[in-house]
Design an enzyme around this catalytic site. Structure first.
Site: not given
Ligand code: MG
Length: 394
Positions: A155, A183, A212-214, A238, A264, A321, A342
């Protein structure tokens, strides 16, 4: 056999980390307890569930709509046809009475917390880990008791640096993890590329690192990132764009050769159907990340698997997720591709109990009954508080 009380509370998540779009500092989780009239050691057997992590608690929906519907249900409506055990699907169905279809938002997580608590209760009453209960209920023959697992982290921290990121991944390696996710999208592309290269230097190969680009990128940015990482052959890319922008997802699957991951933020069978129909997902390659805890629970999730498999996809393409004990049991029970973890963040719900070991990138659940949430030391006090104290009695 009946439910004597249903309780819920909201628990805050610990930590101050952010992805490309949100900081998790204010996030909360709804924890639910189903108290049954069945006893073990003089105490009621209690099923616990929660609405995964990464969103918010849904106390209002639970208190005002869902729980009252379950309270007035006839006892037999919550049982399987033979009347011998609880039927988790019935908890979801009854809690949805009088709700319109579509618009799957926070309601989907609130229902899920109740439905998953019913699975925990059902497994505890059978004195077995939840993955065994799930496997039996859905007549699945797999006997694998471990799952592929990767450490999700990377993160953006308030005082971030490449060495901090590398140290974080090394810590996960020392814990037994061999694959990782970091991320992207929260920094300029050149900075993100340096993060990715630093992470690969620790992971050992692109195939051990997902990004992961959210959902952060627009079409042009998603394309740019795809071109930059193409040669790295990453594990997956992602949520490049908005989770409901199926056109964007389809475009990326057409120009990018390694796996794309998404799902997710899709909360229903119909959402999944739309992803399959319009999102360009490739059989045998791309990754589906729908999360039962955000999407009405395990019963709805199994419906998603059904529609995937009918369209030529394999359940091994599913990495739900939410790296926590509930999804570990779901992954092993349903024979999915694997799960995330996590380590150290999203406490007290994220990660696993100390009884659970990661060995060479695989994870094995303990033999505790249900989801084994009681074994998670920092979660246990919350479970105890919710199940034991109401007017000084159970
Ligand atoms: Mg994600």
């Amino acid at each position: 056999m009946r439910i004597i009380d249903i309780r819920e509370c909201t628990v805050g998540l610990e930590g101050n980390v952010a992805n490309a779009l949100v900081n998790f500092r204010d996030h909360t989780v709804s924890l639910v307890a189903l108290l049954s009239d069945q006893q073990r050691d003089g105490k009621p057997v209690v099923g616990f569930g929660f609405n995964s992590i990464g969103r918010f608690g849904q106390s209002g929906i639970l208190r005002e709509r869902l729980i009252p519907r379950l309270r007035v249900a006839r006892d037999e409506e919550l049982l399987t046809a033979d009347g011998l055990s609880f039927d988790p699907g019935a908890f979801a169905k009854i809690s949805m009475r009088n709700e319109k279809p579509g618009g799957h938002g926070d309601r989907a997580g609130a229902v899920a917390a109740l439905e998953l608590a019913a699975w925990d209760l059902k497994a505890k009453l059978a004195d077995e880990p939840a993955y065994q209960t799930i496997r039996k209920y859905f007549n699945l023959s797999s006997n694998s008791n471990s799952a592929d697992v990767y450490a999700a982290g990377g993160y953006y921290y308030p005082d971030d640096s490449l060495s901090r990121l590398q140290d974080e991944l090394k810590t996960y390696q020392d814990m037994g993890y061999e694959a990782f996710k970091v991320k992207v999208g929260g920094a300029p592309l050149s900075d993100d590329m340096r993060r990715i290269e630093s992470a690969i230097a620790v992971a050992g190969a692109g195939k051990r690192l997902a990004i992961d680009a959210n959902g952060r990128f627009n079409m042009r940015q998603a394309e740019q990132m795809a071109k930059e990482i193409e040669a790295l052959e990453l594990r997956w890319y992602e949520e490049p764009g908005d989770p409901l922008d199926f056109e964007l997802n389809k475009h990326i699957t057409e120009i990018y050769h390694s796996a794309v991951a998404t799902g997710e933020n899709l909360f229903s069978v119909i959402d999944t159907k739309n992803l399959i129909q319009f999102g360009g997902m490739r059989a045998g390659k791309d990754i589906f990340q729908m999360d039962p805890g955000l999407s009405y629970g395990l019963t709805e999730y199994v419906g998603m698997l059904g529609i995937m498999e009918a369209s030529g996809f394999k359940r091994e393409q599913c990495y739900p997720h939410g790296g926590h004990l509930i999804n570990l049991h779901v992954v092993i029970g349903l024979g999915l591709g694997g799960c995330e973890a996590y380590p150290g963040v999203f406490q007290p719900f994220g990660g696993y109990s100390s009884q659970i070991e990661v060995q060479e990138g695989r994870i094995l659940p303990s033999d505790a009954p249900g989801f084994g949430l009681e074994q998670k030391e920092n979660l246990y006090p919350h479970l105890q508080l919710l199940s034991e104290t109401v007017d000084g009695k159970n």
